[in-house]
Scaffold this motif. Sequence first.
Motif: not given
Length: 223
Positions: A24-27, A88-95, A114-119
């Motif tokens: 699961x990727x949450x923006x 557009x950076x909508x996924x930067x820092x997404x969980x 779990x983690x964070x999308x740096x980019x």
Amino acid sequence: MRNVPAGITSALEAGAASLCHVWLIERNDGIVLSFTDHDADITFQGVVCIAATGLTKGAAEQALGAEGSGAVSGILSDGRLTSADVEAGLYDEAGIREYVIDWTAPDQFVLMSSGTLGRIEARGGTSEGASFVAHVEGAAAKLNRIIGRRFTHLCDAVLGDDRCGLSAPSGVCDKRYRTCREAYGNAHNFRGFPDLPGEDFLTLYPRAGDALDGASRRQGSGR
């Protein structure tokens, strides 16, 4: 220690082939995208996980978790992730969260990491079926982030910005104190620490002829 539901434990002990992975990727704007490596769509936690669009399993296990960071590669074939959104950076820092679930009973699951999308970088020119490389950071990676100013010999301002104070400067600055002073006459706005002792300071010793007046010996590379 993970809390493993009885259903998952039974499936593992029986060697049943009813387990699969879900990501699961949450923006930050609240939009959730979900993927699975199962061969059919699964509804998990109220979200439809698209089949056969999951991340590469081995890479995901290595990159996610409590420590470090890494790259997770895979193929996204359902078209929900577009190059425009990535740029557009909508996924930067997404969980991002990884689960193991029983696809016959999706309420039986284990949170693996779990983690964070740096980019996330799109590879290929189309949004449909584009490949991607996701740079995932674990929880410990946040401890390595620089917060506030760094004490370095070089200036940490950008040439011409408010901290630099120069208006419409021309040329390129190497961020050294000497360049700031001699080329731009802007030493009073220098935002580095040119007199900060460098590693060579550890090897200094009194020598005949040295001026012992307490002045800086211009250690390091800032001068």
